[in-house]
Design a protein around this motif. Structure first.
Motif, PDB file in Angstrom:
ATOM      1  N   ALA A  71     -59.271-152.624 -98.078  1.00 12.36           N
ATOM      2  CA  ALA A  71     -59.211-153.310 -99.376  1.00 12.36           C
ATOM      3  C   ALA A  71     -58.580-152.412-100.437  1.00 12.36           C
ATOM      4  O   ALA A  71     -57.832-152.892-101.302  1.00 12.36           O
ATOM      5  CB  ALA A  71     -60.617-153.740 -99.796  1.00 12.36           C
ATOM      6  N   ASP A  72     -58.866-151.106-100.366  1.00 12.06           N
ATOM      7  CA  ASP A  72     -58.253-150.186-101.322  1.00 12.06           C
ATOM      8  C   ASP A  72     -56.736-150.141-101.167  1.00 12.06           C
ATOM      9  O   ASP A  72     -55.991-150.197-102.160  1.00 12.06           O
ATOM     10  CB  ASP A  72     -58.834-148.788-101.146  1.00 12.06           C
ATOM     11  CG  ASP A  72     -60.312-148.712-101.535  1.00 12.06           C
ATOM     12  OD1 ASP A  72     -60.772-149.636-102.247  1.00 12.06           O
ATOM     13  OD2 ASP A  72     -60.986-147.753-101.133  1.00 12.06           O
ATOM     14  N   GLU A  73     -56.267-150.009 -99.943  1.00 10.46           N
ATOM     15  CA  GLU A  73     -54.826-149.960 -99.711  1.00 10.46           C
ATOM     16  C   GLU A  73     -54.154-151.265-100.136  1.00 10.46           C
ATOM     17  O   GLU A  73     -53.057-151.243-100.722  1.00 10.46           O
ATOM     18  CB  GLU A  73     -54.541-149.669 -98.240  1.00 10.46           C
ATOM     19  CG  GLU A  73     -54.999-148.295 -97.789  1.00 10.46           C
ATOM     20  CD  GLU A  73     -54.570-148.000 -96.370  1.00 10.46           C
ATOM     21  OE1 GLU A  73     -53.906-148.869 -95.758  1.00 10.46           O
ATOM     22  OE2 GLU A  73     -54.893-146.905 -95.856  1.00 10.46           O
ATOM     23  N   LYS A  74     -54.797-152.387 -99.875  1.00 12.76           N
ATOM     24  CA  LYS A  74     -54.234-153.667-100.285  1.00 12.76           C
ATOM     25  C   LYS A  74     -54.149-153.765-101.811  1.00 12.76           C
ATOM     26  O   LYS A  74     -53.130-154.214-102.362  1.00 12.76           O
ATOM     27  CB  LYS A  74     -55.086-154.810 -99.734  1.00 12.76           C
ATOM     28  CG  LYS A  74     -54.567-156.190-100.109  1.00 12.76           C
ATOM     29  CD  LYS A  74     -55.452-157.284 -99.532  1.00 12.76           C
ATOM     30  CE  LYS A  74     -54.937-158.655 -99.931  1.00 12.76           C
ATOM     31  NZ  LYS A  74     -55.814-159.745 -99.384  1.00 12.76           N
ATOM     32  N   ALA A  75     -55.194-153.320-102.495  1.00 10.87           N
ATOM     33  CA  ALA A  75     -55.186-153.370-103.958  1.00 10.87           C
ATOM     34  C   ALA A  75     -54.110-152.451-104.538  1.00 10.87           C
ATOM     35  O   ALA A  75     -53.399-152.824-105.480  1.00 10.87           O
ATOM     36  CB  ALA A  75     -56.569-152.988-104.494  1.00 10.87           C
ATOM     37  N   LEU A  76     -53.962-151.251-103.979  1.00 12.48           N
ATOM     38  CA  LEU A  76     -52.939-150.332-104.466  1.00 12.48           C
ATOM     39  C   LEU A  76     -51.538-150.903-104.256  1.00 12.48           C
ATOM     40  O   LEU A  76     -50.664-150.764-105.133  1.00 12.48           O
ATOM     41  CB  LEU A  76     -53.069-148.976-103.773  1.00 12.48           C
ATOM     42  CG  LEU A  76     -54.293-148.127-104.148  1.00 12.48           C
ATOM     43  CD1 LEU A  76     -54.351-146.864-103.306  1.00 12.48           C
ATOM     44  CD2 LEU A  76     -54.256-147.766-105.625  1.00 12.48           C
ATOM     45  N   ARG A  77     -51.297-151.528-103.122  1.00 12.78           N
ATOM     46  CA  ARG A  77     -49.970-152.103-102.865  1.00 12.78           C
ATOM     47  C   ARG A  77     -49.697-153.274-103.806  1.00 12.78           C
ATOM     48  O   ARG A  77     -48.569-153.422-104.314  1.00 12.78           O
ATOM     49  CB  ARG A  77     -49.874-152.553-101.413  1.00 12.78           C
ATOM     50  CG  ARG A  77     -49.858-151.391-100.404  1.00 12.78           C
ATOM     51  CD  ARG A  77     -49.478-151.872 -99.012  1.00 12.78           C
ATOM     52  NE  ARG A  77     -49.470-150.767 -98.064  1.00 12.78           N
ATOM     53  CZ  ARG A  77     -50.451-150.483 -97.222  1.00 12.78           C
ATOM     54  NH1 ARG A  77     -51.556-151.256 -97.214  1.00 12.78           N
ATOM     55  NH2 ARG A  77     -50.360-149.470 -96.389  1.00 12.78           N
TER      56      ARG A  77
END
Length: 541
Positions: free
Chosen positions: A31-37
């Motif tokens: 979820a963190d990587e998705k939010a950053l992207r």
């Protein structure tokens, strides 16, 4: 010597004005990587749009247009994100303008060289300072065609410069051209697309003094908790109050960590940038801040104990220690590096060589003298003609990166760096120092002699060494003294003055006075006897 250019004065290089440290964002959730992207792609789109507007404004840009751009971006993100985006656009436009001006200077230099060589007869030999005529009629004709091409390019670039037009690619021109050569780059279209999107993301925020932890947009607590303010369209992704998203990863800056904690605890400005390394599959966070200018050591203080002369080459650093009089001390050292491979490998090689050099200079408490190299005007093929090997050599020398690394690393260790004019150091060093410093057990290279020349120029001494007189004319018991006179001593290269008294240690100190007052046994004439009689005033008590 006639025909030599004016040499610039040596100076102490000022220290760095900013600091940047980096740490890896470990243990990020999906979820963190998705939010950053998502945040990076959204802000990257806004940054591309703003850069286009800034380039379209050209020289007519003013504060009112900047305020209008910022208001438009604030509606789709926030005022602080908009401020970071507009500042990045200004910096990128200014960088493109500097590159455009450098391109104009390069074209002008190429046109001047071709025009001069076309005016010379075919086959005329060149000199050390300028190339001669072209070798054949065919080459002469080909260069006339190239001259017209360069003149057309110069006219077009000048028109863009006067109109304020620049051409910028967000993500990099090299990555853009790779799209047309996927087989050579060994990439698929999907892999290239992933890199292209990562290169065009925007996840950086400027710091603000007086705000909580020095940054309201990308906030990092002293404990390492990372949170960011979400843009307005992505506010539904928030997992913390006030539209913020807290990452599961935490940061621990191993280098300058205490300095960073002191700044954020005092609410001083710190800028942050988050980027993704597609090749390694990792996320990194970079923190940066400005530091006050370091008080540089006066040049005379840096010269007091001597220094280390360093000659920069394509594969090594040649260094030699010199005392305050400009005499080489000890043996020369060489710090090698390999510039093949990736950019990260080349940077690591440079840092490793500089660490060894700085530690050696630090043990002796000496400053470092290095050439103020700038090959901007020396890389043109019009200047060097068919000397492709030499052009590749100077293009491969990491002058700018080595200089930046050396200044920052030397400032941390408290070592002074002195920059000198690079003119004629290799030539004069080999002429005056290579042969005298070569012995049966040591072979002095041209680069070692250049290091001596660089050190002497930094100390304020001339590169030309003082030549000893013939053996029969040496008056000292163990040979001629080689201590160098200072540059301000008059007639330092002339004959030594005649000192009254005996010239050898085997003669009694009273010999000359006895000889002066003694009457000659062989009477020649009155003038001959009077020549040996001293004035009576010198004999009175």
């Amino acid at each position: 010597m006639a025909g030599l250019r004016q040499l610039a004065a040596s100076f102490v290089v000022p220290g760095p004005s900013g600091v940047a440290i980096r740490d890896r964002l470990k243990h990020l959730s999906a979820a963190d990587e998705k939010a950053l992207r998502l945040v990076g792609d959204h802000l990257g789109t806004l940054a591309s749009r703003d850069l286009k507007a800034r380039c379209a404004a050209g020289l007519e840009h003013d504060s009112e247009r900047w305020a209008g751009r910022k208001r438009g971006l604030s509606e789709e993100s926030s005022s602080r994100w908009a401020g970071s985006i507009t500042k990045a656009s200004h910096d990128q436009w200014a960088l493109a303008r500097r590159g455009q001006l450098a391109h104009i200077h390069g074209l002008e230099a190429g046109i001047e060289t071709i025009t001069r060589r076309l005016s010379l007869p075919l086959g005329e030999k060149g000199t050390r300072r300028a190339p001669g005529g072209y070798r054949s009629r065919q080459e002469w004709f080909a260069k006339t065609r190239r001259l017209h091409v360069l003149e057309d390019r110069l006219q077009a670039v000048r028109a863009d410069w006067e109109a304020g037009r620049v051409r910028v690619v967000r993500g990099g021109k090299q990555l853009l051209n790779t799209r047309h050569h996927l087989e050579q780059a060994q990439l698929t279209e999907e892999q290239w697309r992933t890199r292209w999107q990562a290169g065009r993301r925007f996840l950086q925020a400027d710091g603000e003094s007086g705000k909580r932890f020095g940054n309201e947009t990308l906030r990092i607590t002293p404990d390492g908790e990372v949170s960011l303010k979400l843009p307005t369209p992505l506010a539904h992704l928030a997992n913390a109050p006030r539209g913020r998203y807290v990452l599961a990863a935490s940061v621990r800056f191993a280098y300058r960590g205490e300095q960073w904690r002191d700044r954020v605890a005092a609410n001083r400005a710190v800028a942050y940038r988050i980027h993704e390394d597609i090749i390694r599959g990792r996320w990194y966070l970079t923190a940066s801040w400005t530091i006050p200018a370091v008080q540089t050591v006066p040049l005379h203080a840096a010269r007091a104990r001597g220094l280390v002369g360093v000659d920069t080459n394509a594969d090594h650093l040649a260094a030699w220690r010199l005392d305050a009089h400009g005499n080489p001390v000890g043996r020369p050292l060489r710090f090698g590096y390999d510039l093949s491979g990736t950019a990260d490998h080349r940077d690591a090689q440079i840092r490793h060589a500089l660490v060894r050099l700085l530690h050696w200079a630090g043990r002796h408490g000496l400053a470092i003298a290095i050439e103020d190299l700038d090959f901007t005007a020396e890389k043109t093929r019009e200047k060097h003609g068919r000397r492709k090997k030499f052009r590749n050599l100077i293009c491969g020398m990491p002058t700018s990166r080595l200089r930046a690394r050396l200044v920052s690393m030397a400032a941390e260790l408290g070592i002074t760096v002195v920059a000198v004019d690079p003119a004629y150091t290799s030539r004069w060093g080999a002429q005056h120092w290579q042969k005298p410093l070569t012995t049966n057990t040591r072979k002095t290279t041209r680069h070692d002699a250049a290091a001596v020349a660089i050190g002497r120029r930094a100390l304020g001494h001339p590169i030309r060494r003082r030549t000893a007189p013939p053996r029969d004319d040496r008056s000292d018991r163990r040979g001629h003294r080689t201590v160098q006179a200072g540059p301000g001593v008059p007639r330092r290269e002339g004959n030594r003055p005649r000192i009254p008294g005996p010239r050898t240690r085997s003669v009694s100190p009273d010999t000359e006075r006895t000889q002066s007052t003694r009457t000659s046994k062989t009477v020649r004439d009155a003038r001959s006897d009077q020549a040996w009689v001293q004035d009576s005033l010198l004999l009175t008590d």
